[in-house]
Each structure stands twice: as structure tokens, then as C-alpha cells.
Design an enzyme around this catalytic site. Structure first.
Site, PDB file in Angstrom:
ATOM      1  N   HIS A 132       0.836  -1.277   0.006  1.00 52.48           N
ATOM      2  CA  HIS A 132       0.157   0.192   0.047  1.00 52.48           C
ATOM      3  C   HIS A 132       0.908   1.109  -0.104  1.00 52.48           C
ATOM      4  O   HIS A 132       0.279   2.457   0.217  1.00 52.48           O
ATOM      5  CB  HIS A 132      -1.019   0.101   1.185  1.00 52.48           C
ATOM      6  CG  HIS A 132      -1.836  -1.129   1.113  1.00 52.48           C
ATOM      7  ND1 HIS A 132      -2.698  -1.511   2.313  1.00 52.48           N
ATOM      8  CD2 HIS A 132      -2.380  -1.759  -0.012  1.00 52.48           C
ATOM      9  CE1 HIS A 132      -3.667  -2.424   1.827  1.00 52.48           C
ATOM     10  NE2 HIS A 132      -3.362  -2.465   0.526  1.00 52.48           N
ATOM     11  N   CYS A 140       5.919   8.099  -9.243  1.00 47.99           N
ATOM     12  CA  CYS A 140       5.409   8.490 -10.672  1.00 47.99           C
ATOM     13  C   CYS A 140       4.210   7.471 -10.864  1.00 47.99           C
ATOM     14  O   CYS A 140       4.444   6.250 -10.822  1.00 47.99           O
ATOM     15  CB  CYS A 140       6.546   8.525 -11.597  1.00 47.99           C
ATOM     16  SG  CYS A 140       5.886   8.446 -13.218  1.00 47.99           S
TER      17      CYS A 140
END
Ligand code: APR
Length: 271
Positions: A132, A140
Site C-alpha cells: 500500500h 510517478c
């Protein structure tokens, strides 16, 4: 008189030592000992605020400039502020260090963590996939390059004047590494989890309610390929019924006991 080792810990230690490739799936419960509340159950963040609904990631993509402006400037609600403050001052606890010990003696091959608090790395773990994301990093959204926040601030000192920040490699939009609700798990993270799950014949399921997918599916994969689940959690979860051993109690206490038992068995070579 030293307390007798609970049978669940002895069984767990024996299964781990008989396994060839043990991994761990970790949840918020491991960081309770570091002062960070869980999400569900008593005192959990979602217990207080309700599970987030809607697609935060979609709103981010629809207007990343507005999102970044709000993220950098607006106040968040008190419960989230409390949670964020708890994470910022948190230090690894004895549960994190127990997992570092297992990694160092090459018993624990990999940790898949759902936690974004960076405490595994702070404790000294190396072989970790943060499914997570990690709150101290940026990523990015296109090429999945990641930066530590401080490193990013050094590299792009004026980025807060030019929002949204853009990747210099592929011009993708940069966002916090933490995976948002509605955001697909980054492929590089998911592939690492799948590879490790495919290699594992034992999975320690530590401090997680095992309710959020795809993470909650990995223990089932190990089980269906003939491996063992060892659960380490004070409460029952949907996985408890499948566990070869369920080690109860807070992981800040139970994990050090498990490591001690593993080391005792190795020393006595009685597996
Ligand atoms: N030690 C170990 N486990 C504990 C402790 C403790 N001291 N205290 C509580 N727990 C257990 C609870 O019994 C529960 O099973 O930790 C678990 C916490 O469950 P959740 O709050 O659901 O956290 P988690 O399983 O990590 O959630 C998964 O949900 O919202 C998303 O992104 C978020 O990564 C998170 C994901």
C-alpha cells in the site's frame, strides 16, 4: 518460574523450521505497539470515521493541481491529524525487531506489509514489499519511479511552485506513494507480492484483519498450494479457521516469544 511456552508458539516454530520459504503478510496490528491505531476494531481510524467511500484516486487524476494545492495547504480533520501525528513520531517496536531477527537468520524470506509507516525499514528490515506504499515516499503514476520525500525536495526544490510535480524520466504525474482508495496496486508492488507468494510454503499473517484484497488473498494462495498459514493476532479473523497455528496476543509480545522459541529449537536442533 518462567512462563511455559504456549503450544501455539511451539507448533508455529516447528512448522516454520520445517518450511523452506516462509514469508509474512503484515497489517496495522504490528504497529499498535508503536502507538499507531489500527483502521478497524476498537479505536480504529475507520471505526471512528467510517470506511472511506468513493474513488480518491479518480478525483486525484481528474485534477492533480487542485489535489496537490489542498494537500499542501489545507487542514485535515482532527482524527486524521491525530493518526498522522502518531505515525510521524512512531518508532519500531519489539514486533518489528523480532521480524528483523528472523530475516537476519534467513528464516523469514520476505515481508509483504500493508503498513505505510516505514517502520520495517526503520527497524532494519530489507526484504519488504509495501503493497500500500510508504508515506515517506513519492511515486510517478506512470513509470512507478519512487523517491524519498526529502530526496525529492532536494532534487526538485521549486516543485511546490509548479504543481502537479512531474516525473523527469517520463513526464508522468507524481503523487504520494501511499496507495489511495480506488488506486490500482502499482504493478511493481503486485508482481513482487505474487512472486513471493508463489515461492512460499508458509505465511505468517501478522496483525491484519485479512479483509482487504489483494493482500488478504495471498494466504489463501499459499494454503491452496499446500503451504501453511500461521496467524499472529490477538483476535480471530476470517483466516483463523485455516491457520495451522494461531498465536494470540499483541505482536509486540508474541513475536519476540516466537523468535525465542525458533532460536531454542535451532540450538537444540530438535525440529
Ligand atoms: N498486535 C497485533 N495485532 C493487533 C494488535 C496488536 N497489538 N492490536 C490489534 N491487532 C489486530 C486486530 O485484531 C486486527 O485484526 O490488528 C488488525 C488490524 O486490522 P485493520 O485495522 O483492518 O488493519 P489492516 O488489516 O492492516 O487493514 C488493511 O485496510 O484501510 C486499509 O490501507 C489500509 O492497509 C490497510 C488495510
Amino acid at each position: 518460574m518462567e512462563n511455559k511456552t504456549p503450544k501455539s508458539i511451539l507448533t508455529a516454530a516447528q512448522i516454520i523450521l520445517k518450511s523452506n520459504y516462509t514469508i509474512a503478510l503484515i497489517g496495522a496490528g504490528l504497529s499498535v505497539g508503536s502507538g499507531i491505531p489500527t483502521f478497524r476494531g476498537a479505536g480504529g481510524l475507520w471505526t471512528k470515521l467510517g470506511e472511506p467511500s468513493g474513488n480518491a484516486y479518480e478525483s486525484f487524476l481528474n485534477n492533480p493541481t487542485t489535489w496537490w494545492n489542498q494537500n499542501l495547504n489545507s487542514k485535515i480533520d482532527p482524527e486524521r491529524t491525530k493518526f498522522r501525528n502518531a505515525i510521524e513520531k512512531a518508532q519500531p517496536n519489539s514486533g518489528h525487531f523480532a521480524l528483523v531477527e528472523l530475516e537476519n537468520i534467513n528464516i523469514l524470506k520476505h515481508q509483504i506489509t500493508q503498513n505505510i509507516d516505514n517502520l520495517h525499514y526503520a527497524a532494519g528490515s530489507n526484504r519488504v514489499t509495501e503493497i500500500h506504499g510508504n508515506r515517506t515516499k513519492l511515486r510517478c503514476t506512470t513509470c512507478e519511479s519512487r523517491w524519498n520525500r526529502e530526496e525529492f525536495d532536494r532534487t526538485f526544490p521549486l516543485w511546490q511552485d509548479v504543481l502537479p510535480p512531474k516525473c523527469q524520466t517520463c513526464s508522468g504525474i507524481i503523487k504520494p506513494d501511499t496507495v489511495m482508495f480506488g488506486e490500482p496496486i502499482p504493478l511493481s508492488f503486485l508482481n513482487s507480492c505474487i512472486n513471493e507468494t508463489n515461492l512460499a510454503d508458509c505465511i505468517l499473517v501478522i496483525g491484519t484483519s485479512a479483509t482487504v484484497y489483494p493482500a488478504a488473498g495471498f494466504p489463501q494462495e499459499v494454503l491452496s498450494s499446500g503451504g501453511n498459514i500461521i496467524e499472529v493476532n490477538p483476535e480471530e479473523t476470517p483466516l483463523s479457521v485455516f491457520a495451522a497455528s494461531s498465536v494470540k496476543g499483541p505482536t509486540e509480545n508474541s513475536l519476540p516469544k516466537l523468535v525465542k522459541e525458533i532460536k531454542r529449537l535451532i540450538t537444540n536442533d530438535t525440529v
